[in-house]
Design a protein around this motif. Structure first.
Motif, mmCIF file in Angstrom:
data_model
loop_
_atom_site.group_PDB
_atom_site.id
_atom_site.type_symbol
_atom_site.label_atom_id
_atom_site.label_comp_id
_atom_site.label_asym_id
_atom_site.label_seq_id
_atom_site.Cartn_x
_atom_site.Cartn_y
_atom_site.Cartn_z
ATOM 1 N N ASP A 160 32.832 21.169 46.303
ATOM 2 C CA ASP A 160 34.176 20.657 46.027
ATOM 3 C C ASP A 160 35.106 21.782 45.586
ATOM 4 N N PRO A 161 36.170 22.082 46.354
ATOM 5 C CA PRO A 161 37.120 23.136 45.946
ATOM 6 C C PRO A 161 37.824 22.823 44.626
ATOM 7 N N GLY A 162 37.802 21.549 44.212
ATOM 8 C CA GLY A 162 38.429 21.159 42.953
ATOM 9 C C GLY A 162 37.748 21.757 41.736
ATOM 10 N N HIS A 163 36.534 22.299 41.909
ATOM 11 C CA HIS A 163 35.823 22.938 40.799
ATOM 12 C C HIS A 163 36.050 24.454 40.771
ATOM 13 N N LEU A 164 36.919 24.921 41.670
ATOM 14 C CA LEU A 164 37.252 26.339 41.683
ATOM 15 C C LEU A 164 38.412 26.568 40.726
ATOM 16 N N TRP A 165 38.222 27.454 39.768
ATOM 17 C CA TRP A 165 39.246 27.711 38.760
ATOM 18 C C TRP A 165 40.225 28.771 39.230
ATOM 19 N N PHE A 166 41.509 28.534 38.951
ATOM 20 C CA PHE A 166 42.549 29.478 39.343
ATOM 21 C C PHE A 166 43.194 30.159 38.143
ATOM 22 N N SER A 167 42.595 30.050 36.982
ATOM 23 C CA SER A 167 43.139 30.752 35.821
ATOM 24 C C SER A 167 42.872 32.248 35.979
ATOM 25 N N ARG A 168 43.813 33.067 35.535
ATOM 26 C CA ARG A 168 43.716 34.509 35.767
ATOM 27 C C ARG A 168 42.558 35.154 35.020
ATOM 28 N N GLU A 169 42.059 34.519 33.943
ATOM 29 C CA GLU A 169 40.924 35.079 33.225
ATOM 30 C C GLU A 169 39.588 34.692 33.849
ATOM 31 N N SER A 170 39.586 33.762 34.816
ATOM 32 C CA SER A 170 38.334 33.347 35.462
ATOM 33 C C SER A 170 38.213 33.873 36.889
ATOM 34 N N ILE A 171 39.183 34.666 37.342
ATOM 35 C CA ILE A 171 39.122 35.333 38.644
ATOM 36 C C ILE A 171 38.825 36.805 38.383
ATOM 37 N N PHE A 172 37.896 37.371 39.123
ATOM 38 C CA PHE A 172 37.456 38.740 38.845
ATOM 39 C C PHE A 172 37.628 39.642 40.064
ATOM 40 N N LYS A 173 38.011 40.875 39.776
ATOM 41 C CA LYS A 173 38.211 41.889 40.813
ATOM 42 C C LYS A 173 37.035 42.857 40.784
ATOM 43 N N ASN A 174 36.396 43.013 41.934
ATOM 44 C CA ASN A 174 35.274 43.936 42.047
ATOM 45 C C ASN A 174 35.816 45.362 42.102
ATOM 46 N N ASN A 175 35.398 46.190 41.146
ATOM 47 C CA ASN A 175 35.932 47.546 41.059
ATOM 48 C C ASN A 175 35.444 48.459 42.179
ATOM 49 N N ARG A 176 34.384 48.072 42.870
ATOM 50 C CA ARG A 176 33.832 48.939 43.911
ATOM 51 C C ARG A 176 34.575 48.803 45.235
ATOM 52 N N ASP A 177 34.830 47.577 45.660
ATOM 53 C CA ASP A 177 35.451 47.385 46.977
ATOM 54 C C ASP A 177 36.786 46.650 46.922
ATOM 55 N N GLY A 178 37.238 46.250 45.719
ATOM 56 C CA GLY A 178 38.537 45.592 45.596
ATOM 57 C C GLY A 178 38.537 44.118 45.936
ATOM 58 N N SER A 179 37.379 43.537 46.250
ATOM 59 C CA SER A 179 37.312 42.108 46.576
ATOM 60 C C SER A 179 37.467 41.262 45.321
ATOM 61 N N PHE A 180 37.756 39.977 45.514
ATOM 62 C CA PHE A 180 37.949 39.054 44.393
ATOM 63 C C PHE A 180 36.895 37.960 44.418
ATOM 64 N N TRP A 181 36.460 37.586 43.202
ATOM 65 C CA TRP A 181 35.407 36.598 43.040
ATOM 66 C C TRP A 181 35.890 35.493 42.104
ATOM 67 N N PHE A 182 35.477 34.269 42.410
ATOM 68 C CA PHE A 182 36.011 33.098 41.732
ATOM 69 C C PHE A 182 34.918 32.316 41.004
#
Length: 378
Positions: A96-118
């Motif tokens: 369910d996409p409704g359980h994906l959080w969009f708060s800026r403190e719960s989204i993370f940026k991978n320092n190695r390749d610049g990708s984002f994780w949720f």
């Protein structure tokens, strides 16, 4: 719901305590599959509550990452591509996409390749449309306005998500990078060169187009000049002053001998111009190196003072074991604080290993360890 950060050896975790747990099939999917874009998670139980342990090793929270760099077109593109791909993968796993959080403190940026994780959490936080709209409102304040492509793209996406009845499908369509209908800002020099090289029979149509563009540029320049004179009346006075000097010189018919004349007297204004580039930064602290690799001392002359192996760090340390943005020092009144930026090999203050986002005060002569490198704060 409580959020805290913990470090265990070389691993770093974001721990979320919630009253709800994953459904059995969700837990099975999340533990058995490595879903790109979704933070790996395991659960434990404590005090009659579920604790979700998200592996954030080598990553930075979105809000933390944007403290040290503005969002340019490359970062915005990577974020949109990561989000779009993650939403598609959630659907393929029937999550369910409704359980994906969009708060800026719960989204993370991978320092190695610049990708984002949720963060996929058992507790649904809010409607996906509303969550993404709030996130875009925050990101608009972090856009690098020198990057016109990033500005255009961000406002285009925001204009789409504020429309009434905007659906998940529409969000996904607008987030697909190659379908965002935005024309890049044209480079006038390159455009003119291209027009000259192209061979076409419709020369008249070209001339009309160029005339319209020049006319539009002229209007922009007039509006810009009026805005400058309105907000900076002193500049208008300087312009008038220079015009008067030019008229006086034109009235002189005699050929004057070449002599050295003093520079024209500066117009006195309420706010004199100060050349900041000539001012030297004041050193407010020193990190004296006490390791074995002959590294240089670090002079603290700006805040926040970021320490890392990236060339853009004020506290640049040329060492392979130190992360690109390893730690940062801030100052509140006369008190200095050290904070780890979720480095790969950790930060110690006075022998204590710091958890991510854990901020502790610094004492004089205290030993700081960034990975295996030691510095003394003086």
């Amino acid at each position: 719901m409580e959020i805290e950060y913990k470090r265990e050896l070389t691993k770093s975790y974001m721990c979320i305590k919630t009253d709800q747990d994953f459904l059995p099939f969700e837990k099975e999917i999340l533990t058995r599959n490595s879903i790109s874009g979704i933070l790996p998670v395991n659960t434990t139980f404590a005090d009659a509550a579920t604790v979700c342990w998200y592996d954030i090793t080598g990553m930075q929270a979105f809000d933390h990452a944007l403290e040290t760099e503005m969002m340019d077109s490359q970062m915005l593109t990577q974020f949109l591509v990561s989000l779009c791909g993650t939403l598609e993968r959630l659907e393929s796993f029937l999550l369910d996409p409704g359980h994906l959080w969009f708060s800026r403190e719960s989204i993370f940026k991978n320092n190695r390749d610049g990708s984002f994780w949720f963060c996929y959490c058992p507790e649904g936080k809010e409607n996906i449309t509303e969550g993404f709209q709030k996130l875009m409102e925050y990101l608009l304040t972090k856009i690098d306005h020198k990057d016109q492509w990033a500005v255009k793209m961000a406002y285009h996406i925001y204009d789409q998500v504020i429309k009434e009845g905007y659906s998940l499908i529409a969000i996904r369509e607008s987030l697909t990078y190659d379908r965002v209908d935005i024309e890049p800002v044209p480079d006038r020099t390159l455009e003119n060169s291209r027009v000259e090289l192209e061979q076409t029979s419709d020369q008249t149509e070209k001339e009309k187009t160029v005339h319209k563009a020049d006319k539009a540029d002229g209007k922009v320049k007039v509006i810009f000049q009026k805005a400058i004179e309105h907000f900076f009346p002193d500049l208008a006075k300087i312009k008038e002053y220079r015009q008067e000097l030019a008229k006086k010189k034109e009235k002189k018919n005699e050929i004057q001998p070449i002599v050295f004349e003093p520079e024209e007297e500066e117009v006195r204004m309420g706010r004199p111009t100060v050349l900041l580039a000539d001012q030297k930064k004041t050193i407010q602290g020193i990190l004296r190196y006490e390791g074995n690799n002959q590294l240089s001392d670090l002079k603290i002359d700006t805040f926040p003072y970021v320490i890392g192996s990236a060339a853009d760090c004020p506290g640049y340390v040329d060492c392979a074991t130190i992360s690109r943005h390893h730690a940062k020092i801030t100052k509140v009144e006369n008190v200095y604080f050290i904070e780890d930026m979720n480095s790969a090999n950790g930060t110690k203050a006075g022998g204590t290993l710091l958890d991510y986002k854990m901020k502790v005060s610094l004492q004089a002569n205290e030993i700081l360890e960034f990975a295996d490198e030691k510095f003394r704060f003086i």
